[in-house]
Write an enzyme that holds these catalytic residues in place. Structure first.
Site, short mmCIF file in Angstrom:
data_model
loop_
_atom_site.label_atom_id
_atom_site.label_comp_id
_atom_site.label_asym_id
_atom_site.label_seq_id
_atom_site.Cartn_x
_atom_site.Cartn_y
_atom_site.Cartn_z
N GLU A 116 61.37 -13.15 74.84
CA GLU A 116 61.00 -11.95 75.61
C GLU A 116 61.83 -10.74 75.22
O GLU A 116 61.90 -9.76 75.99
CB GLU A 116 61.10 -12.22 77.12
CG GLU A 116 60.28 -13.39 77.64
CD GLU A 116 58.78 -13.24 77.46
OE1 GLU A 116 58.31 -12.21 76.94
OE2 GLU A 116 58.06 -14.19 77.84
N HIS A 139 64.79 -11.38 83.97
CA HIS A 139 63.47 -11.97 84.19
C HIS A 139 63.64 -13.39 84.71
O HIS A 139 64.50 -14.13 84.23
CB HIS A 139 62.68 -11.98 82.87
CG HIS A 139 61.47 -12.85 82.91
ND1 HIS A 139 60.41 -12.62 83.76
CD2 HIS A 139 61.13 -13.97 82.22
CE1 HIS A 139 59.49 -13.55 83.58
NE2 HIS A 139 59.91 -14.40 82.66
N HIS A 141 61.51 -16.69 87.43
CA HIS A 141 60.29 -17.24 88.05
C HIS A 141 60.58 -17.66 89.49
O HIS A 141 60.51 -18.84 89.81
CB HIS A 141 59.81 -18.46 87.25
CG HIS A 141 59.65 -18.23 85.78
ND1 HIS A 141 59.70 -19.27 84.85
CD2 HIS A 141 59.42 -17.11 85.06
CE1 HIS A 141 59.52 -18.78 83.63
NE2 HIS A 141 59.36 -17.48 83.72
N GLU A 169 64.96 -4.57 105.63
CA GLU A 169 65.73 -3.96 104.54
C GLU A 169 64.90 -3.63 103.29
O GLU A 169 65.34 -2.87 102.43
CB GLU A 169 66.90 -4.86 104.14
CG GLU A 169 66.45 -6.18 103.55
CD GLU A 169 67.61 -6.95 102.89
OE1 GLU A 169 67.39 -8.11 102.54
OE2 GLU A 169 68.69 -6.39 102.72
N HIS A 210 53.24 -15.38 86.68
CA HIS A 210 54.30 -15.79 85.75
C HIS A 210 55.69 -15.60 86.38
O HIS A 210 56.46 -16.56 86.46
CB HIS A 210 54.18 -15.00 84.44
CG HIS A 210 55.24 -15.32 83.44
ND1 HIS A 210 55.01 -15.48 82.10
CD2 HIS A 210 56.57 -15.50 83.59
CE1 HIS A 210 56.13 -15.78 81.47
NE2 HIS A 210 57.10 -15.78 82.35
O1 2HA Z 1 61.85 -17.67 78.08
O2 2HA Z 1 60.58 -17.17 80.98
O3 2HA Z 1 58.73 -15.69 79.87
C1 2HA Z 1 61.15 -18.32 79.06
C2 2HA Z 1 60.33 -17.39 79.83
C3 2HA Z 1 59.24 -16.71 79.14
ZN ZN Z 2 59.07 -16.21 82.09
#
Ligand code: 2HA
Ligand code: ZN
Length: 271
Positions: A116, A139, A141, A169, A210
């Site tokens: 990424e 980033h 999940h 908040e 995602h």
């Molecule tokens: O690298 O989260 O979006 C693993 C991820 C890809």
């Molecule tokens: Zn990811």
């Protein structure tokens, strides 16, 4: 040279990755982080003229030429970062051509930066136009944020509004709201460009079905943004199937934002 494993930026990075793993935001190799380091600070720990190898990035990041980043490695697990930073992380410098990364430290097993990287570097470029103090792109999940993607419209105004209603908040922490992208193929320049476009307006961007991106001047700020969204999404998911008896009303959200003096997205309220 000082021991880089003892550098404050390294210790904080490792602690943050461990925290994110512990919260369940980064299963297996999920998630990635990039932090722009201070060149002078890095120079205390390694010789910046010693390039281990060069790696093409596949896109042009010329505005970041000479900038140095600490970045998670591709395929690497957040679970393992603190135990072995030199294998799971790398320190890269963007070369003068803007399309080559010079490896200064890490990726010890011969690997490379996260797939990424386009979304990260393009987001750094976009955010620094808005806020030159920005240094972190994160980033991950997070579970409830992702769950919400399946049962709530993926519309920026509606998504932001629902989260603002979930905790008092929220409108104070992310008054600028949340950008939302539809499902797209990850790891590409295209999703990187789309993310960076959203970053002109937002510090948080949901990648439909995602995960999420958050940015900030330091790791705490990026982490805190995502943590607040995730908390609100958790409350949404715990209550979405139940009759709603109470809510924070739009005029109360406005009162809150005004009391805290934040510049909020007025068009995301229905007043
Ligand atoms: O690298 O989260 O979006 C693993 C991820 C890809
Ligand atoms: Zn990811």
């Amino acid at each position: 040279m000082r021991n880089i494993l003892q550098a404050p930026f390294m210790k904080e990075f490792c602690a943050t990755a461990a925290n994110m793993y512990r919260l369940g935001w980064d299963e297996r190799n999920g998630g990635n982080i990039s932090v722009m380091l201070d060149g002078g600070e890095v120079g205390k720990y390694l010789d910046p003229s010693r390039v281990i190898r060069t790696i093409p990035t596949g896109f042009d990041a010329k505005p970041l030429a000479g900038k140095i980043f600490l970045v998670t490695g591709t395929g690497k697990y957040f679970k393992n970062v603190a135990r072995d930073p030199e294998t799971n992380l790398g320190i890269i410098r963007i070369a003068a051509d803007g399309t080559t990364a010079e490896l200064l430290w890490g990726y010890k097993d011969g690997s490379r930066f996260t797939s990424e990287l386009p979304a990260h570097l393009m987001s750094h470029m976009a955010r620094r136009e808005v806020d030159p103090s920005n240094r972190v792109v994160m980033h991950c999940h997070p579970t409830y944020t992702l769950a919400m993607n399946y049962v709530h419209p993926l519309d920026e105004k509606q998504f932001t509004h629902t989260l603002w209603e979930m905790c008092t908040e929220c409108i104070v922490v992310f008054p600028d709201g949340i950008g939302v992208l539809p499902w797209m193929l990850c790891g590409t320049n295209e999703i990187g460009e789309a993310t960076a476009e959203k970053m002109k307006e937002f510090r948080l961007v949901v990648w439909g079905m995602h995960g999420i991106y958050g940015v900030g001047k330091d790791l705490d700020e990026a982490f805190g943004l995502i943590e607040t969204v995730e908390k609100a999404a958790q409350i949404y998911m715990l209550t979405a199937h139940l009759p709603r008896l109470n809510t924070i009303k739009d005029d109360e959200l406005k009162t809150l934002a005004e009391a805290f003096g934040v510049n909020y997205r007025k068009d995301f309220l229905n007043l």
